[in-house]
Design an enzyme around this catalytic site. Sequence first.
Site, PDB file in Angstrom:
ATOM      1  CG  HIS A  34      -1.932   1.111   1.182  1.00  0.00           C
ATOM      2  ND1 HIS A  34      -3.264   0.881   0.900  1.00  0.00           N
ATOM      3  CD2 HIS A  34      -1.831   2.450   1.375  1.00  0.00           C
ATOM      4  CE1 HIS A  34      -3.928   2.032   0.934  1.00  0.00           C
ATOM      5  NE2 HIS A  34      -3.071   3.009   1.221  1.00  0.00           N
ATOM      6  CG  HIS A  78      -1.143   6.994  -1.701  1.00  0.00           C
ATOM      7  ND1 HIS A  78      -2.345   7.148  -2.363  1.00  0.00           N
ATOM      8  CD2 HIS A  78      -1.421   6.299  -0.571  1.00  0.00           C
ATOM      9  CE1 HIS A  78      -3.308   6.576  -1.660  1.00  0.00           C
ATOM     10  NE2 HIS A  78      -2.769   6.049  -0.566  1.00  0.00           N
ATOM     11  CD  GLN A 138      -7.205  10.896  -1.822  1.00  0.00           C
ATOM     12  OE1 GLN A 138      -6.058  10.490  -1.778  1.00  0.00           O
ATOM     13  NE2 GLN A 138      -8.066  10.657  -0.841  1.00  0.00           N
ATOM     14  CG  HIS A 193      -7.563   4.222   0.607  1.00  0.00           C
ATOM     15  ND1 HIS A 193      -7.087   3.695  -0.558  1.00  0.00           N
ATOM     16  CD2 HIS A 193      -6.595   5.048   1.098  1.00  0.00           C
ATOM     17  CE1 HIS A 193      -5.867   4.176  -0.780  1.00  0.00           C
ATOM     18  NE2 HIS A 193      -5.548   4.991   0.212  1.00  0.00           N
ATOM     19  CD  GLU A 225      -6.620   6.650   5.888  1.00  0.00           C
ATOM     20  OE1 GLU A 225      -5.496   7.080   6.205  1.00  0.00           O
ATOM     21  OE2 GLU A 225      -7.018   6.617   4.708  1.00  0.00           O
ATOM     22  CG  ASP A 251      -0.650   5.234   3.484  1.00  0.00           C
ATOM     23  OD1 ASP A 251      -0.979   5.387   2.294  1.00  0.00           O
ATOM     24  OD2 ASP A 251      -1.366   5.585   4.429  1.00  0.00           O
ATOM     25  CD1 TRP A 289      -3.285  12.414   3.938  1.00  0.00           C
ATOM     26  CD2 TRP A 289      -2.116  12.232   2.038  1.00  0.00           C
ATOM     27  NE1 TRP A 289      -4.152  12.614   2.892  1.00  0.00           N
ATOM     28  CE2 TRP A 289      -3.462  12.507   1.707  1.00  0.00           C
ATOM     29  CE3 TRP A 289      -1.195  12.087   0.993  1.00  0.00           C
ATOM     30  CZ2 TRP A 289      -3.908  12.636   0.393  1.00  0.00           C
ATOM     31  CZ3 TRP A 289      -1.635  12.213  -0.317  1.00  0.00           C
ATOM     32  CH2 TRP A 289      -2.979  12.491  -0.614  1.00  0.00           C
TER      33      TRP A 289
END
Length: 430
Positions: free
Chosen positions: A57, A59, A152, A210, A213, A309, A315
């Site tokens: 996982h 991005h 997203q 996702h 979360e 991630d 983030w």
Amino acid sequence: MLDLLIENANLADGRTGIDIAVSGGRIVGIGPAIGGPAHTTIDATGRLVTPPFVDPHFHMDATLSLGLPRMNRSGTLLEGIALWGELKPLLTQEAVVERALRYCDLAVSQGLLAIRSHVDVCDDRLLAVEALLEVKKRVAPYIDLQLVAFPQDGFYRSSTAERNLLKALDMGVDVVGGIPHFERTMADGAASVRRLCEIAAERGLMVDLHCDESDDPLSRHIETLAAETIRAGLQGRVVGSHLTSMHSMDNYYVSKLIPLMREAGVHAVANPLINITLQGRHDTYPKRRGMTRVPELLKAGVNVAFGHDCVMDPWYSMGSGDMLEVASMAVHVGQMTALDAIDTAFHCVTDRAAKAIGLEDYGLEVGKAANLVVLQARDTVEAIRLKPTRLSVVRNGKVIAETAPRMARLDLPGRPETVDPAAYAPPRGE
């Protein structure tokens, strides 16, 4: 003559003094004292040799973009999403490709040779999709890169998300993604789960959502995902990522939920570094830990893996591409400090992660591709404790990265001249 011979290795299953023979890019022998001539010989000197690390996982479209166009001051998931929305119109394909390739260089140096990356499809240009498809092609000789079509801004919340997701899949993106907890309502979230599973079933693809979360114990889309997995016949092909609302759910409900996940064959991917950073932001004290119920999921027979991630993006301002850092955080926040639990955490960033993303031709077995990492550690527990140097990284039988051992020199009367961090643990059982 062999192409590569690794001598005197320790393996993750506890075997020691093992040789690994490689020819034609594949493992042709595993056992003690294989010996024989080889073009390249590596003496592992009793150190751990393992299949490469797997990140299930990530991005990659956002990686290394920290500070663009500004910093996430609140540290929350929602500000990160908003910040990414500000950055998207400013992206260029060249910049996304360049940052992704730089990250892949780092990944190789860390022995990370398989990555599943989500790519945002809520930009009508599909610029990031085109960029990461180009990256996937370029890194194919040394990294297995899977791409997830990720809406997203919400599959239904964004008016063009469904059209863009389907187009991305047509372009060659591998996996169907989603974010049901970010839809406008719980009902829309559940509807998105159903539709995304239908798309995957129609196209014969995997699903990676996702899911939940959130700190909200009533965010229960993983229940819908498990049910839709069974309905659509997708058992074993579905990942629920994050699942952080499970840390806030009552035990009675979880006692129903986890067996349902096990029945559906849903894989669970926690992202320890990010989960504990983004979650609990609205708490004063006590503060929730944020990570999903890893020990309970494992005990129930659910396949659990850990993802990185984010690395230096809207983030998360930190990260190093080191999956052992990820596993170490999971051990700490999940209170998985028994030796067998630490060993399990190692497998959550290797073979369990490979299983979660359906990675084929993976593992330290005769006949498998010779993709290996030599670590400056003796076993899996020591590997997580030390987060050691990757001495050699091997892809298809060729050494593609090397790092000198970490060694300190001392000038102390009557003490050793050098300190090897991997030589200071007692034998197992003492």
